[in-house]
Motif scaffolding. Structure first.
Motif, mmCIF file in Angstrom:
data_model
loop_
_atom_site.group_PDB
_atom_site.id
_atom_site.type_symbol
_atom_site.label_atom_id
_atom_site.label_comp_id
_atom_site.label_asym_id
_atom_site.label_seq_id
_atom_site.Cartn_x
_atom_site.Cartn_y
_atom_site.Cartn_z
ATOM 1 N N ALA A 2 0.829 -1.209 0.000
ATOM 2 C CA ALA A 2 0.000 0.000 0.000
ATOM 3 C C ALA A 2 0.861 1.255 0.000
ATOM 4 N N ILE A 3 1.931 1.266 0.790
ATOM 5 C CA ILE A 3 2.800 2.441 0.859
ATOM 6 C C ILE A 3 3.473 2.699 -0.484
ATOM 7 N N VAL A 4 3.959 1.644 -1.132
ATOM 8 C CA VAL A 4 4.646 1.814 -2.420
ATOM 9 C C VAL A 4 3.668 2.319 -3.491
ATOM 10 N N HIS A 5 2.460 1.741 -3.536
ATOM 11 C CA HIS A 5 1.467 2.203 -4.509
ATOM 12 C C HIS A 5 1.111 3.667 -4.257
ATOM 13 N N GLU A 6 0.920 4.033 -2.994
ATOM 14 C CA GLU A 6 0.555 5.417 -2.679
ATOM 15 C C GLU A 6 1.719 6.368 -2.944
ATOM 16 N N TYR A 7 2.937 5.903 -2.740
ATOM 17 C CA TYR A 7 4.126 6.707 -3.050
ATOM 18 C C TYR A 7 4.162 7.075 -4.535
ATOM 19 N N ILE A 8 3.887 6.108 -5.378
ATOM 20 C CA ILE A 8 3.904 6.372 -6.825
ATOM 21 C C ILE A 8 2.790 7.334 -7.213
ATOM 22 N N LEU A 9 1.583 7.113 -6.704
ATOM 23 C CA LEU A 9 0.455 7.961 -7.075
ATOM 24 C C LEU A 9 0.609 9.378 -6.520
ATOM 25 N N ALA A 10 1.108 9.507 -5.297
ATOM 26 C CA ALA A 10 1.242 10.830 -4.688
ATOM 27 C C ALA A 10 2.231 11.703 -5.448
ATOM 28 N N THR A 19 3.125 11.158 -8.631
ATOM 29 C CA THR A 19 2.658 11.294 -10.008
ATOM 30 C C THR A 19 1.671 12.449 -10.138
ATOM 31 N N PHE A 20 0.699 12.528 -9.216
ATOM 32 C CA PHE A 20 -0.337 13.552 -9.278
ATOM 33 C C PHE A 20 0.011 14.812 -8.500
ATOM 34 N N ARG A 21 1.089 14.774 -7.681
ATOM 35 C CA ARG A 21 1.530 15.913 -6.863
ATOM 36 C C ARG A 21 0.540 16.250 -5.756
ATOM 37 N N PHE A 22 -0.180 15.284 -5.270
ATOM 38 C CA PHE A 22 -0.999 15.461 -4.078
ATOM 39 C C PHE A 22 -1.194 14.101 -3.411
ATOM 40 N N LEU A 23 -1.399 14.151 -2.089
ATOM 41 C CA LEU A 23 -1.593 12.930 -1.322
ATOM 42 C C LEU A 23 -3.071 12.756 -1.036
ATOM 43 N N TYR A 24 -3.639 11.764 -1.668
ATOM 44 C CA TYR A 24 -5.052 11.444 -1.470
ATOM 45 C C TYR A 24 -5.114 9.937 -1.254
ATOM 46 N N PRO A 25 -4.939 9.476 0.000
ATOM 47 C CA PRO A 25 -4.649 8.054 0.257
ATOM 48 C C PRO A 25 -5.848 7.125 0.115
ATOM 49 N N VAL A 40 -2.906 27.818 2.821
ATOM 50 C CA VAL A 40 -1.749 28.708 2.821
ATOM 51 C C VAL A 40 -0.453 27.916 2.956
ATOM 52 N N HIS A 41 -0.444 26.986 3.885
ATOM 53 C CA HIS A 41 0.766 26.194 4.098
ATOM 54 C C HIS A 41 0.903 25.167 2.976
ATOM 55 N N PRO A 42 2.054 25.115 2.283
ATOM 56 C CA PRO A 42 2.186 24.202 1.128
ATOM 57 C C PRO A 42 2.075 22.740 1.502
ATOM 58 N N TYR A 43 2.616 22.340 2.659
ATOM 59 C CA TYR A 43 2.528 20.942 3.064
ATOM 60 C C TYR A 43 1.091 20.550 3.392
ATOM 61 N N LEU A 44 0.368 21.478 4.027
ATOM 62 C CA LEU A 44 -1.036 21.209 4.329
ATOM 63 C C LEU A 44 -1.860 21.121 3.054
ATOM 64 N N ASP A 45 -1.522 21.959 2.085
ATOM 65 C CA ASP A 45 -2.228 21.913 0.807
ATOM 66 C C ASP A 45 -1.936 20.630 0.055
ATOM 67 N N TYR A 46 -0.759 20.044 0.296
ATOM 68 C CA TYR A 46 -0.390 18.805 -0.392
ATOM 69 C C TYR A 46 -1.160 17.606 0.136
ATOM 70 N N ILE A 47 -1.456 17.593 1.438
ATOM 71 C CA ILE A 47 -2.050 16.403 2.044
ATOM 72 C C ILE A 47 -3.551 16.517 2.258
ATOM 73 N N VAL A 48 -4.125 17.735 2.212
ATOM 74 C CA VAL A 48 -5.559 17.898 2.409
ATOM 75 C C VAL A 48 -6.233 18.065 1.051
#
Length: 509
Positions: free
Chosen positions: A406-414, A416-422, A481-489
């Protein structure tokens, strides 16, 4: 008419006959050994003879030890099935449907030339910056080819000659760990710096993971060989060398397997028409997936963020996404696991072509995970499951395998799309584990129906949710506003995607 005489050099004929004899004897010996071992184990369990403590301890260790991956000379399942007349008709039906889809697409592009230009522009952008991709791939390949092999070779040669081989082992382990970390960090930095588009990013990340798995397989399989190697007392190295030859390692890097062996079953010739046909089918699957995504994903989701979805739109969109997801599942399976891997196996004369098994007949998810992608499953089984099984037991080892996958698949997708949507991570780590226990030892056909329904719904949710989030960001939905928060939310949560107030007005009235 005179008889045509074909002259073959005796030495060449003897060589090929000897190779054939060796291959047949090796395969026959492996089959007979497996059959004898299984028969003996059954008899021992049935008779339960009294043994001394040493023999009992040895038997217990053999029982706890999981079997090794074995390679044999065999074709893919579909290669054998297509030889059956009734089943080959199913293949012909799929080809007919695909040709009709192509005809419909050509007709559409003929009428609307602007749509053709727009679709080609999207493809060109999604697979763009190809020069960066090629150079990055060459760098990763050269690093895996040269650095890993020669690092292992020098460690294996120095180890038996030094009295401080324990410290040398720690140095090698630390160096190897640092190399793996750098191998993941540098390509990701280049990928982000050059802002590689989705298809190019996916190709680099998938190749990065594949080469890392190859590296680990090579090191993991050959460490016992180097540790057990000892010089002869008179300093004459009569034992085999503590590392494999470079030709074996180089062949393994290109072979369609992730489990290292010095020698694999080999075929004796290359059928170039078979190679060309498989590559043609692979390209056909790529084109079909592009048509499906343009027709059913881009057209539906490109208005996310501009035009709110009603609950009815959501249900209809999910139905369309399940259709596209089902088609994508079949195209990924047939295009990559069958056509692509069989083409490379034929080019390399790789004999064992069981890259998948009859997963479509499964009634349990545990068997489905083992048979859908045998190439990845063999690596997870050989180098993750077996190692943790000896320490933590069966259930814990299985959970760790799911988490790693699961981690490897999510690593590739995150990346690839430039966002984390698990979404995929949640499906793997929660629902994926749950259905394994739910469907264990199920054999009725109803559970096969349940498996197919779960697959269609899972692929549909993945297509829909990832597409909504992609277009929510592409259409400039409100960001954090925060780039890391924007990446994961997810931005699709803050965007006015769903429209429910119209139904509230109907209820109020």
């Amino acid at each position: 008419m005179d008889d045509v005489k074909v002259q073959i050099p005796v030495s060449e004929l003897r060589y090929y006959m000897q190779e054939l004899k060796t291959e047949i004897l090796n395969n026959l010996e492996a089959e007979i050994s497996c059959t004898i071992e299984r028969t003996i184990h059954k008899l021992e369990r049935h008779n339960k003879p009294k043994v001394d403590n040493a023999h009992e301890k040895c038997s217990r260790l053999e029982k706890d030890e999981l079997p090794e991956k074995r390679f044999f000379l065999r074709d893919s399942v579909l290669t054998d099935l297509w030889k059956v007349t009734h089943l080959s008709s199913a293949y012909n039906i799929c080809v007919a449907m695909m040709l009709l889809l192509y005809f419909n697409t050509v007709l559409l592009y003929t009428v609307d030339t602007q749509r053709l230009e727009d679709d080609m522009a999207i493809i060109n952008w999604a697979a763009g910056k190809r020069s960066v991709v090629i150079l990055l791939w060459l760098g990763m390949k050269m690093s895996t080819t040269c650095v890993v092999y020669f690092l292992f070779k020098h460690w294996a040669l120095l180890r038996p000659k030094k009295l401080i081989f324990g410290l040398l082992d720690y140095i090698f382990a630390l160096t190897y760990l640092v190399y793996q970390i750098i191998f993941f960090i540098i390509p990701v930095m280049i990928l982000i710096y050059y802002k590689l588009p989705p298809i190019s990013s996916f190709a680099i990340l998938a190749e990065q993971v594949r080469l890392s798995m190859k590296t680990h397989a090579f090191v993991r399989e050959n460490i016992p060989r180097a540790v057990q190697f000892k010089l002869h007392q008179d300093n004459d190295e009569k034992d085999p060398r503590p590392y494999p030859c470079f030709a074996n390692y180089l062949y393994f890097l290109f072979a369609p397997t992730l489990v290292y062996r010095d020698v694999y079953p080999r075929t004796f010739c290359i059928r170039w028409n078979y190679v060309a046909w498989n590559f043609l089918q692979f390209l056909t699957c790529i084109f079909t997936s592009c048509i499906a995504f343009h027709r059913f994903v881009v057209d539906i989701f490109q208005h996310v963020g501009h035009k709110p979805f009603t609950p009815v739109d959501f249900v209809l969109t999910l139905s369309g996404a399940m259709a596209v997801g089902s088609l994508a599942m079949f195209l990924v399976f047939y295009g990559f696991l069958h056509c692509w891997l069989n083409a490379f196996a034929e080019l390399l004369c790789f004999g064992d072509r069981v890259f998948y098994q009859d997963w479509w007949n499964c009634t349990s998810f545990s068997k489905y995970y083992r048979t859908w992608n045998s190439v990845v499953y063999d690596w997870l089984y050989s180098y993750i499951y077996k190692d943790f099984y000896q320490v933590l037991g069966r259930s814990s080892a299985m959970v760790i395998v799911f988490l790693v996958s699961a981690i490897v698949h999510e690593y590739i997708l995150a990346l690839t799309f430039r966002f984390l949507y698990p979404v995929l991570f949640i499906l793997f780590s929660s629902f994926g584990v749950l259905v394994v226990f739910l469907t264990r030892r199920r054999t009725s056909s109803g559970w096969n129906v349940f498996l197919w329904m779960s697959l269609f719904m899972g692929w549909g949710f993945l297509i829909m949710l990832y597409s909504m989030e992609w277009y929510a960001r592409a259409n400039n939905c409100p960001s954090y506003v925060h780039p890391y928060l924007d990446y994961i939310v997810p931005r699709s949560w803050s965007c006015s995607v769903f429209k429910i107030h119209s139904y509230q007005r109907i209820i109020d009235s």
